[in-house]
Design an enzyme around this catalytic site. Structure first.
Site, PDB file in Angstrom:
ATOM      1  CB  THR A 185      70.826  18.934  70.207  1.00 31.36           C
ATOM      2  OG1 THR A 185      71.818  19.764  69.631  1.00 31.36           O
ATOM      3  CG2 THR A 185      70.742  19.188  71.686  1.00 31.36           C
ATOM      4  CD  GLU A 334      69.522  21.648  73.825  1.00 29.10           C
ATOM      5  OE1 GLU A 334      68.587  20.829  73.894  1.00 29.10           O
ATOM      6  OE2 GLU A 334      69.931  22.120  72.754  1.00 29.10           O
ATOM      7  CE  LYS A 443      55.400  38.850  65.299  1.00 30.48           C
ATOM      8  NZ  LYS A 443      56.423  39.613  65.916  1.00 30.48           N
ATOM      9  CD1 TRP A 448      54.176  35.784  65.827  1.00 30.99           C
ATOM     10  CD2 TRP A 448      54.492  35.201  67.967  1.00 30.99           C
ATOM     11  NE1 TRP A 448      55.421  36.202  66.195  1.00 30.99           N
ATOM     12  CE2 TRP A 448      55.649  35.861  67.506  1.00 30.99           C
ATOM     13  CE3 TRP A 448      54.472  34.748  69.277  1.00 30.99           C
ATOM     14  CZ2 TRP A 448      56.773  36.064  68.294  1.00 30.99           C
ATOM     15  CZ3 TRP A 448      55.588  34.949  70.074  1.00 30.99           C
ATOM     16  CH2 TRP A 448      56.725  35.603  69.598  1.00 30.99           C
TER      17      TRP A 448
HETATM   18  P1  ADP Z   1      66.506  17.305  69.303  1.00 28.07           P
HETATM   19  O1  ADP Z   1      67.700  16.501  69.601  1.00 28.07           O
HETATM   20  O2  ADP Z   1      65.773  16.937  68.055  1.00 28.07           O
HETATM   21  O3  ADP Z   1      66.634  18.791  69.488  1.00 28.07           O
HETATM   22  P2  ADP Z   1      65.042  17.381  71.716  1.00 28.07           P
HETATM   23  O4  ADP Z   1      64.249  16.297  72.352  1.00 28.07           O
HETATM   24  O5  ADP Z   1      66.104  18.011  72.468  1.00 28.07           O
HETATM   25  O6  ADP Z   1      65.518  16.781  70.393  1.00 28.07           O
HETATM   26  O7  ADP Z   1      64.036  18.473  71.189  1.00 28.07           O
HETATM   27  C1  ADP Z   1      63.523  19.428  72.026  1.00 28.07           C
HETATM   28  C2  ADP Z   1      62.416  20.166  71.337  1.00 28.07           C
HETATM   29  O8  ADP Z   1      61.342  19.267  71.032  1.00 28.07           O
HETATM   30  C3  ADP Z   1      61.771  21.221  72.175  1.00 28.07           C
HETATM   31  O9  ADP Z   1      62.528  22.404  72.178  1.00 28.07           O
HETATM   32  C4  ADP Z   1      60.418  21.369  71.511  1.00 28.07           C
HETATM   33  O10 ADP Z   1      60.488  22.210  70.378  1.00 28.07           O
HETATM   34  C5  ADP Z   1      60.115  19.979  71.054  1.00 28.07           C
HETATM   35  N1  ADP Z   1      59.219  19.334  72.020  1.00 28.07           N
HETATM   36  C6  ADP Z   1      59.550  18.544  73.061  1.00 28.07           C
HETATM   37  N2  ADP Z   1      58.456  18.144  73.725  1.00 28.07           N
HETATM   38  C7  ADP Z   1      57.393  18.698  73.100  1.00 28.07           C
HETATM   39  C8  ADP Z   1      55.989  18.681  73.318  1.00 28.07           C
HETATM   40  N3  ADP Z   1      55.431  17.984  74.297  1.00 28.07           N
HETATM   41  N4  ADP Z   1      55.222  19.387  72.470  1.00 28.07           N
HETATM   42  C9  ADP Z   1      55.747  20.088  71.452  1.00 28.07           C
HETATM   43  N5  ADP Z   1      57.075  20.127  71.197  1.00 28.07           N
HETATM   44  C10 ADP Z   1      57.885  19.459  72.004  1.00 28.07           C
END
Ligand code: ADP
Length: 546
Positions: A185, A334, A443, A448
């Protein structure tokens, strides 16, 4: 009493054997960095994956060892996907957009002995190699005549290695829980952490991806894979497309709208997957060139979008310009990554176009095979009423149980729930609405405010290209939203016009206290807004009291 059915391990080699036997002629089309088209098919890719397995053997790479790629979406990268995993090694797809220090960290952390790289990355490889003594060989993904003049030890040519290897190879049988791919990640804070997928999790995830209310893949599809093969297994497409024998179109590094349009048209693509920024640029191109383009030639029906929220304007433009349905997906590295998808329910058959878009802007519903809930700070489940905000928790057969080498410690609670760090509501129909990352929440007066929702509305303004909302301190309300706006090229929106636009669409107390115009917004290596940087730069700003 146990059932009397066979119990065969779920292995990626089953997928590859299947597609090579029954969809051998189905095309794998790639565009290389120079723009040259290459046509292969599943039969050839599978055969060359077997040659690669023999080549890996000859290099002395043992089962379980991690083999890295620094590569764009191409047929060779796909061969490596299959050759490495089916032979029992672990494919570590490295995101070349990471900083040099992060690349060194993860290649070293994964203990990669060999790195396969696109010749484009030769200058990067020259910078990395001196810091990675453990890497014994750097294998350029090209023919001998195109070998880069890189000054690195252990430089080898992929095509030569393949030519020297036999295509006779029987995929080994092993435990389905064996690791197959590794993806780090991007880690906006701290070091990147490795997510280690198994054959079992990957095959189960591919079944779910294929389903009709999943990505609805079929042998009649031609899929443009814009999402990189180095990001979360490209949302399962190398595996799920093989499961059903769908044609794959791999665009290489050229992701400009013109190139994407050309591939969609030429290759008769029916489906395409990528992050919203790609679609934003693509739709602007289609809109501006409507007169020149013959849109009737496009066969595109469905676009998968994930990684960041798909703005309403993007969903509507796909519908109005191209008659395309945007399928909104949510997931994480993950979680393999697919957890939710925005397929309609039968009740939407009688919904108005606006109501359908209301559904599409949400992140979708949980697919079978994973479980999802919103939970409070103690981990207790919250109601799915579309109002109650909590952290999204997920568990299931393709969800992480721990990071590679135990980094980050325990990631699940005692009941197996993984805290995603995303904050959301779930409505009674099961549709998730992401409001924020836990670390980005605003917040205000104990309530929120959703930065994602304000950002999405702001980009619907005709002069806004991209928007980011962060929290700034406030003497009475603790925090208030600050809106940063990157205008569309050639436009000069005013603060007043933006606030007026928002005022009819969001509650008064959600209205940003300040609007700042910027030339560009910073992004992570996976295309997400880099809010840590924005907070560093603008977060100290005091909101207007009152
Ligand atoms: P990185 O390696 O940058 O963490 P990931 O693809 O694992 O990349 O990132 C996951 C995160 O991306 C999620 O926890 C969420 O915050 C964001 N995310 C994924 N899909 C969406 C979506 N459709 N809308 C908003 N946020 C998203």
């Amino acid at each position: 009493m146990l059932g009397l059915m066979q119990n065969r391990p779920l292995l990626i080699s089953n997928l590859v054997d299947y597609v090579a036997t029954w969809h051998a002629e189905t095309e794998i089309v790639s565009r290389d960095p120079r723009g040259v088209m290459h046509r292969s098919n599943y039969g050839e890719v599978a055969l060359r994956a077997k040659r690669l397995a023999n080549a890996l053997e000859a290099l002395g790479i043992k089962p379980g060892e991690r083999v890295a790629t620094l590569a764009w979406n191409s047929w060779r990268h796909l061969e490596i996907y299959y050759g490495v995993t089916c032979s029992g090694r672990v494919l570590h797809t490295v995101n070349p957009r990471l900083f040099k220090e992060q690349l060194i960290y993860i290649i070293d952390h994964a203990e990669n002995g060999y790195v396969f790289f696109d010749p484009d990355f030769a200058p990067l490889v020259e910078q990395l190699a001196p810091h990675l003594p453990r890497v014994a060989g750097w294998i350029a993904l090209c023919e001998e005549k195109d070998m880069p003049a890189a000054k690195v030890e252990g430089l080898k040519c992929y095509e030569t290695l393949l030519a020297q290897a036999s295509s006779e190879y029987d995929w080994p049988q092993f435990d389905e829980n064996t690791a197959c791919t590794l993806c780090y990640t991007s880690g906006t804070t701290g070091n990147p952490k490795g997510v280690l997928y198994s054959h079992r999790s990957t095959v189960l995830h591919a079944f779910a991806a294929c389903a009709v209310d999943g990505l609805a893949l079929s042998a009649r599809d031609s899929i443009l894979v814009v999402v990189p093969l180095f990001h979360a297994n490209a949302w399962s497409l190398p595996f799920s497309a093989a499961m059903c024998g769908a044609k794959l179109v791999l665009p290489g590094p050229r992701l400009d709208p013109e190139s994407i349009y050309m591939l969609l048209e030429q290759e008769g693509c029916t489906k395409a997957g990528g992050i919203p920024t790609i679609w934003l640029n693509f739709l602007a191109y289609v809109e501006n060139n409507r007169e020149k383009l013959d849109l009737t030639k496009l066969k595109l029906k469905l676009v998968f979008s994930g990684g960041t929220a798909a703005p309403r304007a993007t969903i509507e433009k796909f519908r109005d310009l191209l008659g395309v349905f945007l399928l909104h997906a949510w997931g994480m590295t993950e979680t393999s990554p697919i957890v939710t998808l925005g397929a309609p329910l039968s009740k939407h058959d009688s919904a108005t176009p606006d109501e359908i878009v209301d559904m599409q802007v949400r992140q979708g519903r949980q697919i079978f095979g994973v479980e999802l809930r919103v939970a409070d700070e103690k981990g207790e489940p919250l109601p799915c009423d579309g109002k109650t905000v909590g952290q999204l928790k997920v568990r299931g057969n393709w969800v992480i149980s721990g990071y590679f080498k135990g980094e980050g410690g325990k990631v699940m609670d005692d009941d197996g729930w993984f805290g995603t760090g995303d904050v959301a509501t779930i409505n009674p129909d099961g549709y998730v609405q992401l409001t924020d990352r836990l670390k980005d929440v605003i917040k205000s007066g104990g309530e929120w405010i959703s930065s994602i929702e304000i950002e999405n509305l702001a980009v619907s303004h005709p002069e806004v290209f991209e928007a980011a909302v962060i929290a700034i301190p406030h003497p009475t309300w603790q925090e208030r939203p600050l809106l940063l706006v990157q205008p569309k090229p050639g436009t000069h929106p005013t603060k007043e016009s933006i606030l007026e636009f928002l005022s009819t669409r969001i509650a008064k107390w959600w209205m940003p206290d300040e609007v700042i115009f910027v030339e560009s917004l910073p992004h992570t290596a996976t295309g997400k807004l880099l809010k840590t940087e924005l907070r560093k730069k603008y977060g100290g700003q005091l909101a207007v009291a009152g």
